[in-house]
Design an enzyme around this catalytic site. Structure first.
Site, PDB file in Angstrom:
ATOM      1  N   SER A 183       0.824  -1.213   0.000  1.00 42.49           N
ATOM      2  CA  SER A 183       0.000   0.000   0.000  1.00 42.49           C
ATOM      3  C   SER A 183       0.856   1.261   0.000  1.00 42.49           C
ATOM      4  CB  SER A 183      -0.936   0.014   1.211  1.00 42.49           C
ATOM      5  OG  SER A 183      -0.196   0.198   2.415  1.00 42.49           O
ATOM      6  N   ALA A 216      -1.376   0.656  10.732  1.00 41.61           N
ATOM      7  CA  ALA A 216      -0.750  -0.673  10.718  1.00 41.61           C
ATOM      8  C   ALA A 216      -0.957  -1.389   9.377  1.00 41.61           C
ATOM      9  CB  ALA A 216      -1.332  -1.515  11.849  1.00 41.61           C
ATOM     10  N   PRO A 217       0.090  -2.098   8.917  1.00 42.96           N
ATOM     11  CA  PRO A 217       1.422  -2.280   9.527  1.00 42.96           C
ATOM     12  C   PRO A 217       2.402  -1.141   9.236  1.00 42.96           C
ATOM     13  CG  PRO A 217       1.301  -3.547   7.520  1.00 42.96           C
ATOM     14  CD  PRO A 217      -0.067  -2.929   7.695  1.00 42.96           C
ATOM     15  N   GLY A 218       2.002  -0.172   8.382  1.00 46.82           N
ATOM     16  CA  GLY A 218       2.861   0.999   8.218  1.00 46.82           C
ATOM     17  C   GLY A 218       3.257   1.345   6.801  1.00 46.82           C
ATOM     18  N   GLY A 219       2.495   0.896   5.817  1.00 44.89           N
ATOM     19  CA  GLY A 219       2.844   1.196   4.424  1.00 44.89           C
ATOM     20  C   GLY A 219       2.882   2.684   4.127  1.00 44.89           C
ATOM     21  N   ASP A 235      -3.320   3.297  15.361  1.00 44.19           N
ATOM     22  CA  ASP A 235      -3.920   2.016  14.988  1.00 44.19           C
ATOM     23  C   ASP A 235      -3.880   1.084  16.192  1.00 44.19           C
ATOM     24  OD1 ASP A 235      -4.602  -0.531  13.670  1.00 44.19           O
ATOM     25  OD2 ASP A 235      -4.213   0.568  11.814  1.00 44.19           O
ATOM     26  N   ASP A 255      -8.434   4.999  18.295  1.00 39.75           N
ATOM     27  CA  ASP A 255      -9.386   4.998  17.184  1.00 39.75           C
ATOM     28  C   ASP A 255      -9.060   6.160  16.251  1.00 39.75           C
ATOM     29  OD1 ASP A 255     -11.531   5.138  15.448  1.00 39.75           O
ATOM     30  OD2 ASP A 255     -13.060   4.927  16.999  1.00 39.75           O
ATOM     31  N   ASP A 271      -5.885   5.593   5.247  1.00 32.40           N
ATOM     32  CA  ASP A 271      -6.331   4.556   4.312  1.00 32.40           C
ATOM     33  C   ASP A 271      -7.226   3.551   5.041  1.00 32.40           C
ATOM     34  OD1 ASP A 271      -6.544   3.245   1.881  1.00 32.40           O
ATOM     35  OD2 ASP A 271      -4.729   2.051   2.164  1.00 32.40           O
ATOM     36  N   LYS A 300     -13.368   4.619  -0.016  1.00 26.99           N
ATOM     37  CA  LYS A 300     -13.800   3.346  -0.586  1.00 26.99           C
ATOM     38  C   LYS A 300     -15.140   3.557  -1.285  1.00 26.99           C
ATOM     39  CE  LYS A 300     -10.241   1.981   1.667  1.00 26.99           C
ATOM     40  NZ  LYS A 300      -8.951   1.732   1.002  1.00 26.99           N
TER      41      LYS A 300
END
Length: 358
Positions: A183, A216-219, A235, A255, A271, A300
């Site tokens: 990502s 997470a995970p950090g892209g 996250d 949150d 994202d 989305k």
């Protein structure tokens, strides 16, 4: 040359048709849009000879959401042999061009033409140079040849400063080996699309701070860290250890929709997979309340009425800032690395001006 040909993500041909038809109506360009589902392309056929040219001159390509690339021109049939002679014959009606791109649509059949286009381009380029139809001049229109097959090609023109920055609108970005997810390319592509390359050092530098909501995970965090920023990653899931080891990331288990930074930051990126209206509201709040100067947020898309929903959300965001009396730049694009989503970029203009005095 009355057809406007556009590339897009497979499955979004209808959105391209709706969007371009709306702009054509605004510019009083008569015609009709057509596309085959899954073809990764769409056409707007103008009823007037100069219609496609007027449409392109009246609309900035960078402001289109779903088309990846466009060109005005005609379809021609090609023989099995001596295709170059046929192309040169049709080019008599074309102006001298400043660059040449050979393209194919983003389908399995289109990808099979990649090797053919690479080999054919070498011979075609030489023939065009010898015929005086091609020079190295970015101020002249770009010649775009989109091969539907070895026997059919769309011969089109587009201005290099009002069309995609990559062939087919597909960026050539390399996945960083130490990034924790693919990502990461989505945010890098967003920066290429929304921020002029000569402004990166001013708007994406190591003295800045950022927040990544749903990190997470950090892209996306990786991209901010790669520019030297101090990042707060929000996250409840785990972050990649490699990112935490940089010393530039603070991970808060919280949150993303309720977190508010104690101090304003330069960038907010998000994202999170959530209903688009909720992400759009997040975007408006962060910019509107002065929590950040610039933001990139993914929306989305629903299964149906996708263009209508994006347009509705963008109008709501724009009206919200007008009501607040805040000037912003708003950009929206379905990037190559986006799937069932679009990427929005907002920049608060007043805040950007004030920071120059730092």
């Amino acid at each position: 040359m009355n057809t406007l040909f556009m590339h897009c993500r497979p499955g979004f041909e209808g959105e391209v048709c709706s969007e371009i038809a709306e702009h054509a109506a605004r510019l009083n360009v008569s015609g009709y849009a057509k596309a085959k589902t899954g073809s990764a392309c769409a056409e707007f056929v103008c009823t007037e000879e100069d219609g496609a040219q007027r449409l392109m001159h009246g609309q900035r390509f960078a402001e289109l959401i779903f088309p990846r690339q466009w060109a005005r021109g005609v379809f021609i049939d090609l023989p099995e042999t001596d295709r170059i002679s046929v192309i040169l014959a049709h080019l008599r009606e074309f102006p001298v061009c400043g660059s040449l791109w050979l393209e194919m649509v983003d389908t399995n059949d289109g990808k099979e033409l990649s090797n053919f286009c690479k080999k054919f381009e070498v011979h075609l380029r030489k023939a065009l140079l010898n015929a005086g139809k091609l020079v190295d001049d970015p101020s002249k229109p770009r010649l775009l040849l989109t091969f539907k097959s070895g026997r059919e090609v769309f011969m089109g023109l587009a201005e290099s400063n009002n069309s995609a920055m990559w062939p087919m609108g597909i960026p050539r970005l390399k996945f960083p080996r130490d990034a924790p997810s693919r990502s990461t390319l989505k945010l890098e592509e967003a920066w290429h699309h929304f921020i002029p390359r000569d402004q990166w050092d001013e708007r994406l530098h190591g003295d800045m701070t950022g927040v990544d909501l749903g990190a997470a995970p950090g892209g996306w965090t990786w991209q901010l860290v790669n520019r030297g920023m101090l990042v707060t990653a929000i996250d409840n899931g785990p972050m990649a250890e490699s990112l935490m080891d940089t010393g530039l990331v603070q991970h808060l288990m919280a949150d993303g929709f309720t977190f508010v930074p104690k101090q304003p930051v330069d960038w907010m990126v998000c994202d999170i997979v959530e209903k688009p209206a909720r992400n759009a509201a997040l975007l408006e709040t962060w910019i509107g309340e002065g929590h950040c100067r610039e933001a990139v947020v993914n929306l989305k898309l629903p299964m149906k009425q996708r263009y209508a929903e994006v347009k509705r959300l963008l109008e709501r965001i724009e009206e919200g800032f007008k009501a607040r009396g805040i000037r912003v730049e708003i950009g929206c694009k379905q990037l190559y690395h986006d799937r069932e989503e679009v990427t929005c970029h907002l920049r608060r203009l007043e805040t950007a001006k004030k920071t120059k005095a730092r």
